[in-house]
Design a protein around this motif. Sequence first.
Motif, short mmCIF file in Angstrom:
data_model
loop_
_atom_site.label_atom_id
_atom_site.label_comp_id
_atom_site.label_asym_id
_atom_site.label_seq_id
_atom_site.Cartn_x
_atom_site.Cartn_y
_atom_site.Cartn_z
N GLY A 61 -12.73 -22.56 55.27
CA GLY A 61 -13.61 -23.35 54.42
C GLY A 61 -13.62 -22.92 52.98
N ILE A 62 -12.62 -22.15 52.57
CA ILE A 62 -12.56 -21.69 51.18
C ILE A 62 -11.54 -22.52 50.40
N ILE A 63 -11.98 -23.08 49.29
CA ILE A 63 -11.05 -23.77 48.40
C ILE A 63 -10.94 -22.93 47.13
N PRO A 64 -9.93 -22.06 47.06
CA PRO A 64 -9.77 -21.26 45.85
C PRO A 64 -9.46 -22.18 44.67
N VAL A 65 -9.78 -21.74 43.48
CA VAL A 65 -9.48 -22.58 42.32
C VAL A 65 -7.98 -22.57 42.02
N ALA A 66 -7.31 -21.50 42.43
CA ALA A 66 -5.85 -21.47 42.33
C ALA A 66 -5.31 -20.67 43.51
N LEU A 67 -4.17 -21.08 44.00
CA LEU A 67 -3.55 -20.42 45.15
C LEU A 67 -2.05 -20.50 44.91
N ILE A 93 -1.26 -15.25 44.77
CA ILE A 93 -2.35 -14.99 43.83
C ILE A 93 -3.45 -15.98 44.20
N VAL A 94 -4.58 -15.44 44.62
CA VAL A 94 -5.69 -16.30 45.05
C VAL A 94 -6.84 -16.09 44.08
N GLU A 95 -7.22 -17.15 43.37
CA GLU A 95 -8.30 -16.99 42.39
C GLU A 95 -9.53 -17.79 42.81
N VAL A 96 -10.68 -17.18 42.67
CA VAL A 96 -11.93 -17.88 42.97
C VAL A 96 -12.84 -17.82 41.74
N GLU A 97 -13.81 -18.73 41.72
CA GLU A 97 -14.71 -18.86 40.57
C GLU A 97 -16.16 -18.67 40.96
N GLY A 98 -16.98 -18.40 39.96
CA GLY A 98 -18.42 -18.33 40.17
C GLY A 98 -19.02 -17.17 39.40
N SER A 99 -20.19 -16.76 39.83
CA SER A 99 -20.81 -15.58 39.24
C SER A 99 -20.10 -14.36 39.81
N GLY A 113 -17.34 -17.42 35.81
CA GLY A 113 -16.24 -16.47 35.73
C GLY A 113 -15.20 -16.81 36.78
N ALA A 114 -14.06 -16.12 36.72
CA ALA A 114 -13.00 -16.32 37.71
C ALA A 114 -12.23 -15.02 37.82
N ARG A 115 -11.84 -14.68 39.05
CA ARG A 115 -11.04 -13.46 39.25
C ARG A 115 -10.08 -13.68 40.41
N PRO A 116 -8.87 -13.17 40.30
CA PRO A 116 -7.91 -13.33 41.39
C PRO A 116 -7.78 -12.07 42.25
N ALA A 117 -7.20 -12.29 43.41
CA ALA A 117 -6.71 -11.18 44.22
C ALA A 117 -5.21 -11.40 44.40
N LEU A 118 -4.49 -10.31 44.51
CA LEU A 118 -3.04 -10.39 44.72
C LEU A 118 -2.75 -9.87 46.13
N LEU A 119 -2.03 -10.65 46.90
CA LEU A 119 -1.70 -10.26 48.27
C LEU A 119 -0.19 -10.30 48.45
N VAL A 142 -7.44 -6.44 44.44
CA VAL A 142 -8.52 -7.33 44.03
C VAL A 142 -8.89 -7.00 42.60
N SER A 143 -8.78 -7.95 41.74
CA SER A 143 -9.07 -7.69 40.34
C SER A 143 -10.54 -7.33 40.15
N GLN A 144 -10.78 -6.29 39.36
CA GLN A 144 -12.15 -5.86 39.11
C GLN A 144 -12.57 -6.13 37.66
N SER A 145 -11.63 -6.62 36.87
CA SER A 145 -11.96 -6.77 35.45
C SER A 145 -11.08 -7.85 34.84
N GLU A 146 -11.45 -8.25 33.64
CA GLU A 146 -10.65 -9.26 32.94
C GLU A 146 -9.24 -8.75 32.69
N ALA A 147 -9.14 -7.47 32.38
CA ALA A 147 -7.82 -6.90 32.09
C ALA A 147 -6.93 -6.96 33.34
N GLU A 148 -7.52 -6.62 34.48
CA GLU A 148 -6.73 -6.67 35.72
C GLU A 148 -6.34 -8.11 36.07
N SER A 149 -7.28 -9.03 35.82
CA SER A 149 -6.98 -10.44 36.09
C SER A 149 -5.82 -10.90 35.22
#
Lengths: 477, 394
Positions: free
Chosen positions: A256-262, A290-296, A231-237, A321-328
């Motif tokens: 040490g964090i490499i977001p999948v998108a920044l 928009i910072v997106e990370v991946e994983g479980s 899965g993947a979810r972003p946060a907006l700052l 912080v996105s909590q759902s697919e809709a928010e993402s």
Amino acid sequence: MTIAFPTPDEAVLSRRNEILAGLGRLVAPEALIVTEDERRAFETDGLTAYRQMPLAVVLPSSTQEVSAILRFCRENGVKVVPRGAGTSLSGGAIPQADAIVLGVAKMNRVLDVDFENRVAHVQAGITNLAISQAVAHEGFFYAPDPSSQLACTIAGNIAMNSGGAHCLKYGVTTNNLLGVTMVLLDGTVVELGGAHLDSAGYDLLGLVCGSEGQLGIVTEASVRILRAAEGARPALLGFERVEDAGACVAAIIAAGIIPVALEYMDRPAIQICEAFAHAGYPLDVDAMLIVEVEGSDQEIDDMLRRIVAIAEPFRPKTVKVSQSEAESAAIWKGRKSAFGATGRVADYICMDGTIPTGRLPEVLRRIDEIAKSYGLGVANVFHAGDGNLHPLVMFDSSKPGEMEKAEAAGEDILKLCVEVGGCLTGEHGVGIEKRDLMPYQFNAVDLEQQMRVRGVFDPGWLLNPAKVFPLEGRFAA
Amino acid sequence: MNTLIPRDEQDAASIVADAAARRTPLNLCGNGTKAAMGRPNQTEASLTSAALTGITLYEPAEMVIAARSGTPLAEVVETLAQKGQQLPFEPMDYRLLLGSRGEPTIGAVAAMNISGPRRIMAGAARDSLIGVRFVNGRGEVIKSGGRVMKNVTGLDLVKLMAGAWGTLGFLTEVTFKVLPKPERMSTLLIRGLDDESAVAALSAALGSPFDVTGAAHLPAPDRQGARTLIRLEGFSVSVDYRLGELRRLLKRFGAADILEGRGAEAVWQALRDASVFQDRGERAVWRISTAPTKGPALTARVAETIEAQWFYDWGGGLVWLSTPAEGDLGAAAIRAATAAFGGHATLVRAPDADRSRLDVFEPQAEAVMALSRGIKASLDPAGILNPGRMYAGI
């Protein structure tokens, strides 16, 4: 409209009928496009301010046909402009009056998918997205995702070494390409790379990737496919100051964090996108990430928690912080519509320089000054993790001279990128758009060396010759 | 042999220009720890990067480091470690295998495109190499790429220089993108698998969403001694989660133990350096890259003809293979196997005489060799830079 095309070769223009007849013997009638109406569909690409009608368009269906066409063109001194889907933003696929367009879009099949070895073998005219779609049923995807991925071909991606929003984690085309079948100008077919990693001998595959159609025509490709994250979810700052957003990016990476998108958007970009997409973006901030990370789910929660904590000292005004697919989807909707939304409020040209990310606040300030000095507006959306800027210089094409002003402002911005230690183009390619700026990044000796290597493949400047290298200072290799 | 030690890039350029004018071939090297690899070349003089040292740029927040080519690799690794970062591609140390001494240089890592186990997910040295400065065979200083990680400006000569073994230019400065060091590393160990099942397990792991960063198999004379290793790296919470998921996913291959800490690090270092083949050089050592699932068939084919020992990295796609140092060292059998299954083989360790008479690198199609000769001539028209180090004539 300040970029010059080479003067067409009258001798070639006068032989047009003969050339068409010769090509007609090599491909089926429907694969040769000669009428003015039909050729018009090929007169430009994503850089629509520039147009040239080609002599003809050939749409071969096989490597053998490509080989025959190139051999014919070499023997007859006919220039060749390779074309995938024609989405280049730098004019890489714009024809020349004395050239044929060789389009690979008909060669669009998946030849083989090998999930165990994580390789897809495709014809080069397939679209970028179609590769991902062909492997999605097993949960796999092809990683580089230029925003034109619905239309653009892997052939074009290879020509331009295309990137996308996710290259911070997955790299660009060259990092995901394992092998190609390529036709040389004399019709010879070579295999570079394969299903294995790394090449024997020189890294010709690496040289070909990003060579903008000047070394040969790629007809097949083996690309690395990857299993998609769970899965993947972003946060907006949102930040009050540009400096804080820049410092936050640095701090995320230092942790040490490499977001999948920044992704980064400045105030004008936020306003334009919010007005169009109603994505819920904060309108009272100067910079937004928009910072997106991946994983479980649990990995994502953990990572987003860390990121929010890292952002804290930089006093973000907005933290979502996105909590759902809709928010993402809502968070991404604005960013993804940036180009379209800008196009609704103004004409614009999209620049593509890269800068060292540490110079971000200074560069953004100076970009703003440059635009203002021409009386134009500018909105910035870009890949913050890797410093690849996309300033959108806005103008009104109905006002005489504004387009030229925008081009001049764009040039100044790219020179600024080089000045601070970056480069002219991060992912769109040089094409014709940035051809004449090359001397700002490379000295004459650097460029000569590149042209000497180019000359090994095409000593007579027949392959996409109007592009990449300034017209002055060229030599026959 | 005369050794030329330029003090700086300009000095190196004058030396090469002079050698070009006199058509004197040069042996290009760093500190010579890998002199016993590649085809032996016959030159009157060596040109070394030994005095071109020092890190010229390190911006941890931008994940980029640049160093002069003669900078010891160890210095680069140590500098990065102080900021919690590392070279993503885990470059191998050839000293054990070759029995050599001295400090390997960062320039050689680029020139020979040296990677290790993490190559399978993080790419090779060439994927992290974002900029080079070098002296071409005319004695001109050339730059390509730069210090930013997204850059498609002009022909990518960086890729050409990576893995050209100094035959196209004398590297003076190299710039790499780097990555954070993971908070934790953990390894799943499954025992007793034959080669085919092991590669199937590795394929399943690499085809999972769990970001495997190492996938190796060490066969043993008795099957029970065989070890299959799968490495996970990252934040601790995430590693725990993925260990659990992978164990479930790989259940059908047998129970998996977990290795952590120093012991696990030593295992991956030994794999990286092929130290199982460390001996007094009695046997020849080959390095073969193929599609992962072809690895077992390829080794089986070779073993039909000659006595051979091997292990797998890169999920089965990198085969390290040792053969008796007699006859053709297994060259015919190995070349036949790469022709049948795809990929390429490099003779990594063998006496000079054998590396002169046998192909060290996989022979290439004539059209590709013709391009290679053209490229060589475009960068080094007098043919003075490491001539013949990779292939005769380039």
